[in-house]
Scaffold this motif. Structure first.
Motif, PDB file in Angstrom:
ATOM      1  N   LEU A 128      13.343  27.118  56.302  1.00  0.00           N
ATOM      2  CA  LEU A 128      13.232  27.500  57.707  1.00  0.00           C
ATOM      3  C   LEU A 128      14.619  27.460  58.332  1.00  0.00           C
ATOM      4  CD1 LEU A 128      10.016  25.509  58.664  1.00  0.00           C
ATOM      5  CD2 LEU A 128      10.208  27.914  58.010  1.00  0.00           C
ATOM      6  N   VAL A 129      15.035  28.573  58.912  1.00  0.00           N
ATOM      7  CA  VAL A 129      16.369  28.714  59.488  1.00  0.00           C
ATOM      8  C   VAL A 129      16.296  28.488  60.987  1.00  0.00           C
ATOM      9  CG1 VAL A 129      18.315  30.275  59.846  1.00  0.00           C
ATOM     10  CG2 VAL A 129      17.012  30.374  57.710  1.00  0.00           C
ATOM     11  N   LEU A 130      17.184  27.649  61.494  1.00  0.00           N
ATOM     12  CA  LEU A 130      17.347  27.481  62.937  1.00  0.00           C
ATOM     13  C   LEU A 130      18.705  28.030  63.305  1.00  0.00           C
ATOM     14  CD1 LEU A 130      15.575  24.652  62.033  1.00  0.00           C
ATOM     15  CD2 LEU A 130      15.417  24.734  64.529  1.00  0.00           C
ATOM     16  N   GLY A 131      18.722  29.109  64.074  1.00  0.00           N
ATOM     17  CA  GLY A 131      19.952  29.834  64.348  1.00  0.00           C
ATOM     18  C   GLY A 131      20.727  29.309  65.539  1.00  0.00           C
ATOM     19  N   LYS A 152      28.568  34.537  54.518  1.00  0.00           N
ATOM     20  CA  LYS A 152      28.225  33.640  53.415  1.00  0.00           C
ATOM     21  C   LYS A 152      26.775  33.178  53.523  1.00  0.00           C
ATOM     22  CE  LYS A 152      29.545  29.322  51.123  1.00  0.00           C
ATOM     23  NZ  LYS A 152      30.478  28.172  51.089  1.00  0.00           N
ATOM     24  N   VAL A 153      26.356  32.848  54.728  1.00  0.00           N
ATOM     25  CA  VAL A 153      24.980  32.412  54.943  1.00  0.00           C
ATOM     26  C   VAL A 153      24.009  33.557  54.657  1.00  0.00           C
ATOM     27  CG1 VAL A 153      23.333  31.617  56.678  1.00  0.00           C
ATOM     28  CG2 VAL A 153      25.637  30.649  56.603  1.00  0.00           C
ATOM     29  N   LEU A 154      24.340  34.756  55.106  1.00  0.00           N
ATOM     30  CA  LEU A 154      23.447  35.892  54.898  1.00  0.00           C
ATOM     31  C   LEU A 154      23.297  36.206  53.419  1.00  0.00           C
ATOM     32  CD1 LEU A 154      24.604  38.242  57.811  1.00  0.00           C
ATOM     33  CD2 LEU A 154      22.929  36.385  57.830  1.00  0.00           C
ATOM     34  N   GLU A 206      19.985  35.726  48.346  1.00  0.00           N
ATOM     35  CA  GLU A 206      19.836  35.200  46.992  1.00  0.00           C
ATOM     36  C   GLU A 206      18.582  34.328  46.885  1.00  0.00           C
ATOM     37  OE1 GLU A 206      20.421  34.751  43.061  1.00  0.00           O
ATOM     38  OE2 GLU A 206      21.515  36.112  44.408  1.00  0.00           O
ATOM     39  N   LEU A 207      18.319  33.510  47.885  1.00  0.00           N
ATOM     40  CA  LEU A 207      17.093  32.720  47.877  1.00  0.00           C
ATOM     41  C   LEU A 207      15.860  33.626  47.839  1.00  0.00           C
ATOM     42  CD1 LEU A 207      17.791  29.881  50.488  1.00  0.00           C
ATOM     43  CD2 LEU A 207      17.783  29.681  47.994  1.00  0.00           C
ATOM     44  N   ASP A 208      15.920  34.718  48.581  1.00  0.00           N
ATOM     45  CA  ASP A 208      14.810  35.670  48.577  1.00  0.00           C
ATOM     46  C   ASP A 208      14.610  36.251  47.180  1.00  0.00           C
ATOM     47  OD1 ASP A 208      12.838  37.521  49.735  1.00  0.00           O
ATOM     48  OD2 ASP A 208      14.375  39.039  49.373  1.00  0.00           O
ATOM     49  N   TYR A 231      16.600  36.017  64.163  1.00  0.00           N
ATOM     50  CA  TYR A 231      17.764  36.881  64.331  1.00  0.00           C
ATOM     51  C   TYR A 231      18.641  36.817  63.076  1.00  0.00           C
ATOM     52  CZ  TYR A 231      20.725  39.532  67.593  1.00  0.00           C
ATOM     53  OH  TYR A 231      21.417  40.522  68.240  1.00  0.00           O
ATOM     54  N   VAL A 232      18.789  35.613  62.495  1.00  0.00           N
ATOM     55  CA  VAL A 232      19.595  35.440  61.283  1.00  0.00           C
ATOM     56  C   VAL A 232      18.950  36.186  60.112  1.00  0.00           C
ATOM     57  CG1 VAL A 232      20.632  33.767  59.705  1.00  0.00           C
ATOM     58  CG2 VAL A 232      20.369  33.195  62.131  1.00  0.00           C
ATOM     59  N   LEU A 233      17.633  36.071  59.974  1.00  0.00           N
ATOM     60  CA  LEU A 233      16.937  36.798  58.915  1.00  0.00           C
ATOM     61  C   LEU A 233      17.082  38.305  59.090  1.00  0.00           C
ATOM     62  CD1 LEU A 233      13.625  34.736  58.553  1.00  0.00           C
ATOM     63  CD2 LEU A 233      15.745  34.524  57.236  1.00  0.00           C
TER      64      LEU A 233
END
Length: 343
Positions: A94-97, A108-110, A115-117, A131-133
């Protein structure tokens, strides 16, 4: 993080949770200036589910870019368990932006999220995490949601996405929620699906939450609550204004739609709001324009058109009249953006 002692047989509980080893790892990736309320609202239900069940149903870890502590939008620091380079896969992330996601983009985060996906992780976004996703192109053909304050900017930045006004959305391997206490609703929903309704209700009761709110519950307070007005014609008129910003209706069109004359509508607005329908409508459009100025890279001309103005000059003059400065100053003023974010 919690660990489970699998050497002893599981104790039966009143909630009927599955027997045997069942610990589920939930990972949280925190960006600088993340929303603390959304984070706490997501973690605490896991802790309470473990306590009430008498078993380690869930464990969790906090991930930051470099593995160091990260400061939330309220100034508090959160320690991390790992750096993103150390996490090659995780069942659920779970990403908190960042509170201002448009102005915060980390390649780098994107890349790490993509890669996790590819490795099969379920990915979610809390608050501005959606928004990050979206920046990582991981929400294509998926329904998603975001905090109502950020929705206008996200719609303009990612017009191809289906962005709802719901508390949370679960679409395949993507989970998004509006942030704040909506994170609690999302986690209660997951607990219900994974461990049963009785445990989810017990966790909700521990937080004095009242009920398991459905995803379709609106994010915002009703118009009646926001305005303090109960006059149905006025509320209907305001709803039409908020739904028609890019292509504004005339006051006559609004009055016809709600079944009264233009003069009657003007009298009602004067009586209940101490202003005219046209002035109130202008304020709605300018507030929308301000959100786009703050949250997108759209040109002032594009913001003007999206706010229902035929020219950037007219938009800028009206904007200055309402906010005391031109739109470009809002975009380039960190102090102003900080105040707007706090409000």
């Amino acid at each position: 993080m919690t660990t489970e002692n699998t050497s002893a047989p599981p104790k039966p509980t009143q909630f009927g949770v599955p027997s045997g080893p069942a610990e589920r790892l939930v990972s949280f990736y925190l960006e600088p200036s993340f929303g603390m309320l959304a984070f706490v609202s997501a973690v605490e239900p896991l802790r309470v589910a473990n306590r009430l069940s008498g078993r380690d149903l869930y464990s969790w870890q906090v991930i930051t870019r470099d593995g160091g502590p990260v400061r939330a939008a309220n100034g508090m620091q959160q320690q991390a368990d790992a750096a993103l380079d150390q996490v090659k896969t995780t069942p659920l992330l779970l990403v908190l932006g960042h509170h201002d996601p448009h102005h915060h983009r980390d390649p780098k985060v994107l890349g790490w999220l993509r890669e996790l996906d590819r490795r099969g992780s379920i990915l979610g976004g809390l608050d501005t995490g959606a928004y990050v996703l979206a920046q990582a192109e991981l929400l294509a053909r998926r329904r998603c949601t975001v905090h109502w304050e950020n929705r206008a900017g996200m719609v303009e930045s990612f017009p191809e996405l289906v962005i709802s006004n719901r508390l949370f959305e679960i679409d395949g391997p993507r989970l998004t929620c509006a942030g704040g206490t909506a994170a609690l609703d999302l986690m209660l929903h997951l607990i219900e699906r994974q461990q049963g309704r009785d445990l989810a209700l017990a966790v909700s009761d521990m937080f004095m939450h009242g009920s398991l709110r459905d995803a379709s519950v609106p994010q915002r307070l009703s118009l009646e609550s926001r305005t303090g007005i109960r006059q149905p014609r006025v509320l209907d008129a305001i709803a039409l204004m908020e739904a028609n910003i890019e292509q504004p209706l005339t006051v006559t069109e609004i009055s016809d739609a709600i079944g009264i004359t233009k003069r009657q509508l003007e009298r009602l607005f004067q009586a209940y709001l101490k202003t005219t329908p046209s002035r109130y409508y202008m304020a709605v459009r300018l507030n929308h324009g301000r959100q786009l100025v703050e949250q997108t890279s759209l040109s002032i001309t594009e913001v003007a058109l999206a706010s229902g103005f035929v020219s950037p000059g007219h938009f800028s003059r009206c904007y200055r009249g309402r906010f005391g400065h031109p739109p470009r100053q809002t975009r380039h003023s960190p102090v102003d953006q900080a105040v707007a974010a706090a409000l």
